[in-house]
Design a protein around this motif. Structure first.
Motif, mmCIF file in Angstrom:
data_model
loop_
_atom_site.group_PDB
_atom_site.id
_atom_site.type_symbol
_atom_site.label_atom_id
_atom_site.label_comp_id
_atom_site.label_asym_id
_atom_site.label_seq_id
_atom_site.Cartn_x
_atom_site.Cartn_y
_atom_site.Cartn_z
ATOM 1 N N VAL A 48 -16.679 46.706 8.928
ATOM 2 C CA VAL A 48 -17.863 46.806 8.088
ATOM 3 C C VAL A 48 -17.798 48.050 7.209
ATOM 4 O O VAL A 48 -17.943 47.975 5.991
ATOM 5 N N GLY A 49 -17.589 49.191 7.827
ATOM 6 C CA GLY A 49 -17.515 50.430 7.078
ATOM 7 C C GLY A 49 -17.132 51.585 7.974
ATOM 8 O O GLY A 49 -17.141 51.478 9.193
ATOM 9 N N SER A 50 -16.799 52.704 7.346
ATOM 10 C CA SER A 50 -16.412 53.884 8.100
ATOM 11 C C SER A 50 -16.898 55.134 7.398
ATOM 12 O O SER A 50 -17.244 55.119 6.208
ATOM 13 N N ILE A 51 -16.912 56.220 8.134
ATOM 14 C CA ILE A 51 -17.351 57.504 7.614
ATOM 15 C C ILE A 51 -16.471 58.584 8.214
ATOM 16 O O ILE A 51 -16.101 58.520 9.383
ATOM 17 N N ASN A 52 -16.112 59.572 7.405
ATOM 18 C CA ASN A 52 -15.252 60.627 7.910
ATOM 19 C C ASN A 52 -16.036 61.610 8.771
ATOM 20 O O ASN A 52 -17.253 61.492 8.933
ATOM 21 N N TRP A 53 -15.326 62.594 9.301
ATOM 22 C CA TRP A 53 -15.936 63.488 10.291
ATOM 23 C C TRP A 53 -17.124 64.274 9.755
ATOM 24 O O TRP A 53 -18.074 64.559 10.491
ATOM 25 N N SER A 54 -17.084 64.645 8.479
ATOM 26 C CA SER A 54 -18.149 65.458 7.896
ATOM 27 C C SER A 54 -19.287 64.624 7.319
ATOM 28 O O SER A 54 -20.371 65.146 7.068
ATOM 29 N N GLY A 55 -19.023 63.341 7.097
ATOM 30 C CA GLY A 55 -20.001 62.484 6.458
ATOM 31 C C GLY A 55 -19.897 62.467 4.946
ATOM 32 O O GLY A 55 -20.691 61.794 4.280
ATOM 33 N N GLY A 56 -18.916 63.177 4.394
ATOM 34 C CA GLY A 56 -18.778 63.278 2.957
ATOM 35 C C GLY A 56 -18.031 62.138 2.296
ATOM 36 O O GLY A 56 -17.996 62.066 1.063
ATOM 37 N N SER A 57 -17.438 61.274 3.086
ATOM 38 C CA SER A 57 -16.677 60.163 2.540
ATOM 39 C C SER A 57 -16.949 58.903 3.345
ATOM 40 O O SER A 57 -16.907 58.930 4.573
ATOM 41 N N THR A 58 -17.233 57.822 2.648
ATOM 42 C CA THR A 58 -17.468 56.536 3.300
ATOM 43 C C THR A 58 -16.630 55.455 2.655
ATOM 44 O O THR A 58 -16.207 55.577 1.500
ATOM 45 N N TYR A 59 -16.401 54.399 3.400
ATOM 46 C CA TYR A 59 -15.609 53.279 2.923
ATOM 47 C C TYR A 59 -16.219 52.006 3.481
ATOM 48 O O TYR A 59 -16.555 51.944 4.668
ATOM 49 N N TYR A 60 -16.346 50.975 2.633
ATOM 50 C CA TYR A 60 -17.026 49.757 3.035
ATOM 51 C C TYR A 60 -16.219 48.515 2.725
ATOM 52 O O TYR A 60 -15.458 48.466 1.757
ATOM 53 N N ALA A 61 -16.423 47.508 3.543
ATOM 54 C CA ALA A 61 -15.877 46.198 3.238
ATOM 55 C C ALA A 61 -16.587 45.643 2.010
ATOM 56 O O ALA A 61 -17.763 45.929 1.768
ATOM 57 N N ASP A 62 -15.870 44.847 1.234
ATOM 58 C CA ASP A 62 -16.452 44.282 0.019
ATOM 59 C C ASP A 62 -17.711 43.457 0.307
ATOM 60 O O ASP A 62 -18.627 43.406 -0.517
ATOM 61 N N SER A 63 -17.752 42.832 1.451
ATOM 62 C CA SER A 63 -18.859 41.959 1.792
ATOM 63 C C SER A 63 -20.188 42.691 1.959
ATOM 64 O O SER A 63 -21.253 42.073 1.854
ATOM 65 N N VAL A 64 -20.135 43.992 2.216
ATOM 66 C CA VAL A 64 -21.362 44.758 2.444
ATOM 67 C C VAL A 64 -21.563 45.870 1.436
ATOM 68 O O VAL A 64 -22.621 46.520 1.436
ATOM 69 N N LYS A 65 -20.600 46.091 0.579
ATOM 70 C CA LYS A 65 -20.668 47.179 -0.390
ATOM 71 C C LYS A 65 -21.898 47.032 -1.279
ATOM 72 O O LYS A 65 -22.171 45.959 -1.815
ATOM 73 N N GLY A 66 -22.629 48.118 -1.425
ATOM 74 C CA GLY A 66 -23.841 48.109 -2.221
ATOM 75 C C GLY A 66 -25.081 47.753 -1.442
ATOM 76 O O GLY A 66 -26.200 47.944 -1.936
ATOM 77 N N ARG A 67 -24.913 47.226 -0.238
ATOM 78 C CA ARG A 67 -26.046 46.840 0.594
ATOM 79 C C ARG A 67 -26.161 47.692 1.853
ATOM 80 O O ARG A 67 -27.266 47.972 2.315
ATOM 81 N N PHE A 68 -25.022 48.085 2.404
ATOM 82 C CA PHE A 68 -24.999 48.866 3.641
ATOM 83 C C PHE A 68 -24.622 50.308 3.340
ATOM 84 O O PHE A 68 -23.830 50.584 2.430
ATOM 85 N N THR A 69 -25.158 51.225 4.121
ATOM 86 C CA THR A 69 -24.845 52.640 3.980
ATOM 87 C C THR A 69 -24.638 53.264 5.351
ATOM 88 O O THR A 69 -25.483 53.121 6.236
ATOM 89 N N ILE A 70 -23.522 53.945 5.514
ATOM 90 C CA ILE A 70 -23.235 54.661 6.750
ATOM 91 C C ILE A 70 -23.544 56.139 6.554
ATOM 92 O O ILE A 70 -23.219 56.717 5.520
ATOM 93 N N SER A 71 -24.156 56.732 7.542
ATOM 94 C CA SER A 71 -24.420 58.162 7.523
ATOM 95 C C SER A 71 -24.261 58.710 8.932
ATOM 96 O O SER A 71 -24.147 57.944 9.896
ATOM 97 N N ARG A 72 -24.226 60.020 9.049
ATOM 98 C CA ARG A 72 -24.108 60.620 10.368
ATOM 99 C C ARG A 72 -24.831 61.949 10.420
ATOM 100 O O ARG A 72 -25.015 62.626 9.408
ATOM 101 N N ASP A 73 -25.225 62.309 11.614
ATOM 102 C CA ASP A 73 -25.861 63.583 11.883
ATOM 103 C C ASP A 73 -25.125 64.173 13.069
ATOM 104 O O ASP A 73 -25.425 63.856 14.221
ATOM 105 N N ASN A 74 -24.146 65.003 12.781
ATOM 106 C CA ASN A 74 -23.305 65.541 13.840
ATOM 107 C C ASN A 74 -24.066 66.453 14.802
ATOM 108 O O ASN A 74 -23.709 66.550 15.973
#
Length: 123
Positions: A48-74
């Protein structure tokens, strides 16, 4: 060892929204990426998607891009998946996972998994 627990799934109507949460415990070091996968009935588990350790970079599958958002609070050892404009084809069990590295589009790039949370999009 890192333990992951997903929550926030449920039944929503098409066009609705849900926010999934992934709580990490155990050896919760911050410098690792996280990913979300899903498995729909009769289908293989998919990225579906991924996020790097800092939260500064995300990557999404085409099927969810623009609709889903990944975030993190370390500071809270939490990762989130905000899902908007949900479609029936988004129906699946959603899994949170700890990445070994990279964008983490493949299952083998993860070494810890949650138990999954059900998301059902239906009228």
């Amino acid at each position: 060892q890192v333990q992951l627990v997903e929550s926030g799934g449920g039944l929503v109507q098409p066009g609705g929204s849900l926010r999934l949460s992934c709580a990490a415990s155990g050896r919760t070091f911050t410098r690792y990426g996280m990913g979300w996968f899903r498995q729909a009935p009769g289908k293989e588990r998919e990225f579906v998607g991924s996020i790097n350790w800092s939260g500064g970079s995300t990557y999404y599958a085409d099927s969810v891009k623009g609709r889903f958002t990944i975030s993190r609070d370390n500071a809270k050892n939490m990762v989130y998946l905000q899902m908007n404009s949900l479609k029936p084809e988004d129906t699946a069990v959603y899994y949170c996972a700890k990445s070994i590295g990279g964008r983490g589009t493949m299952e083998y790039e993860y070494d810890s998994w949650g138990q999954g949370t059900q998301v059902t999009v239906s009228s």
